[in-house]
Enzyme design. Structure first.
Site, mmCIF file in Angstrom:
data_model
loop_
_atom_site.group_PDB
_atom_site.id
_atom_site.type_symbol
_atom_site.label_atom_id
_atom_site.label_comp_id
_atom_site.label_asym_id
_atom_site.label_seq_id
_atom_site.Cartn_x
_atom_site.Cartn_y
_atom_site.Cartn_z
ATOM 1 N N SER A 66 0.815 -1.212 0.000
ATOM 2 C CA SER A 66 0.000 0.000 0.000
ATOM 3 C C SER A 66 0.852 1.266 0.000
ATOM 4 O O SER A 66 2.019 1.260 0.396
ATOM 5 C CB SER A 66 -0.913 0.031 1.220
ATOM 6 O OG SER A 66 -1.634 -1.169 1.334
HETATM 7 N N1 SAH Z 1 -0.973 -4.872 3.921
HETATM 8 C C1 SAH Z 1 -0.156 -5.186 2.756
HETATM 9 C C2 SAH Z 1 -0.815 -4.826 1.444
HETATM 10 C C3 SAH Z 1 -1.855 -5.786 1.151
HETATM 11 S S1 SAH Z 1 -2.384 -6.015 -0.508
HETATM 12 C C4 SAH Z 1 1.199 -4.526 2.834
HETATM 13 O O1 SAH Z 1 1.430 -3.738 3.757
HETATM 14 O O2 SAH Z 1 2.045 -4.835 1.990
HETATM 15 C C5 SAH Z 1 -3.731 -7.074 -0.070
HETATM 16 C C6 SAH Z 1 -3.325 -8.454 0.355
HETATM 17 O O3 SAH Z 1 -4.524 -9.117 0.773
HETATM 18 C C7 SAH Z 1 -2.759 -9.308 -0.788
HETATM 19 O O4 SAH Z 1 -1.528 -9.829 -0.402
HETATM 20 C C8 SAH Z 1 -3.793 -10.397 -0.965
HETATM 21 O O5 SAH Z 1 -3.247 -11.645 -1.341
HETATM 22 C C9 SAH Z 1 -4.433 -10.467 0.409
HETATM 23 N N2 SAH Z 1 -5.760 -11.067 0.458
HETATM 24 C C10 SAH Z 1 -6.814 -10.894 -0.402
HETATM 25 N N3 SAH Z 1 -7.880 -11.619 0.001
HETATM 26 C C11 SAH Z 1 -7.501 -12.269 1.143
HETATM 27 C C12 SAH Z 1 -8.150 -13.172 2.030
HETATM 28 N N4 SAH Z 1 -9.414 -13.588 1.845
HETATM 29 N N5 SAH Z 1 -7.449 -13.629 3.090
HETATM 30 C C13 SAH Z 1 -6.174 -13.244 3.306
HETATM 31 N N6 SAH Z 1 -5.501 -12.403 2.507
HETATM 32 C C14 SAH Z 1 -6.154 -11.903 1.441
#
Ligand code: SAH
Length: 218
Positions: A66
């Site tokens: 992000s």
């Molecule tokens: N917080 C992260 C950015 C996240 S991007 C950082 O600081 O880098 C969103 C993430 O959510 C992705 O890695 C994606 O794989 C994950 N994601 C999406 N759906 C999900 C689910 N149902 N359970 C767990 N992770 C999930």
């Protein structure tokens, strides 16, 4: 570009913090936590030069780390106390988890891609963020073993409020999630859970990758 300082230089980090402050991040504790999480270690090698630019960057598995402003904003909106236990859904690079871990007692972070989870686990351990636990699983069902949580933060866009997460939120707890259509603009929503109700407040417009059902294959 030759006059740009190398990623992570004192100058660049100072400017990074000043920009966050200028954009409205007023909490000294949040700014300190941002200062203590070296973003250059959380981005892919070929993006290190952009580590302190205020934008999201692609990571493995088609996901993103992000934008720093959003990480700081969401962290500030959580109003963390040192005794808090936090559940994060969507570990990604582990950057948001690292920032949270500086302000809370413990962070449990769930990621559906085992490849991302493993990389984040190694990264956080190497950097000494030792109060973060990474779980591979479907964050839509949260992580009941550790419930209730004082704070829950979802870093992928949900189309509806995940019921299991509301259940795992402590009374008096706060949950933050981007809510809205996948691929469109979502609204960051803050939920306050009391004994009698779930109060909802709509915050800023955001764009996150989608929250998907189930553990990812491979
Ligand atoms: N917080 C992260 C950015 C996240 S991007 C950082 O600081 O880098 C969103 C993430 O959510 C992705 O890695 C994606 O794989 C994950 N994601 C999406 N759906 C999900 C689910 N149902 N359970 C767990 N992770 C999930």
């Amino acid at each position: 570009m030759s006059d740009m300082p190398p990623a992570g230089s004192n100058e660049e980090r100072m400017q990074f913090l000043l920009d966050l402050r200028r954009r409205g991040i007023g909490s000294a504790a949040v700014l300190r936590a941002m200062d203590e999480a070296p973003r250059e270690y959380f981005v892919p090698l070929d993006a290190v030069e952009s580590a302190y630019a205020d934008r999201a960057l692609p990571i493995a598995c088609g996901q993103t780390i992000s934008q720093p402003y959003l990480v700081a904003y969401m962290t500030e909106q959580l109003a963390l106390q040192p005794r808090h236990r936090v559940l994060e859904i969507g570990t990604g690079s582990g950057y948001q988890a690292a920032v949270l871990s500086r302000l809370a007692r413990e962070v449990v972070s769930v990621e559906r891609f085992s490849q991302l989870a493993e990389a984040a686990r190694v990264r956080l351990e190497t950097l000494g963020f030792d109060n973060v636990e990474i779980i591979v699983g479907d964050g839509l069902s949260g992580h009941a073993e550790g419930a209730p949580y004082d704070r829950i933060i979802v870093t992928a866009a949900a189309e509806e409020i995940p019921e299991a997460l509301v259940e795992q939120l402590a009374e008096g707890g706060v949950m933050l999630l981007p809510l809205g259509p996948h691929g469109g603009t979502q609204r960051l929503v803050r939920l306050n859970k009391s004994q009698t109700e779930l109060a909802r407040e709509d915050l800023i417009a955001v764009r996150f990758v989608p929250l998907l059902t189930g553990k990812a294959k491979g």
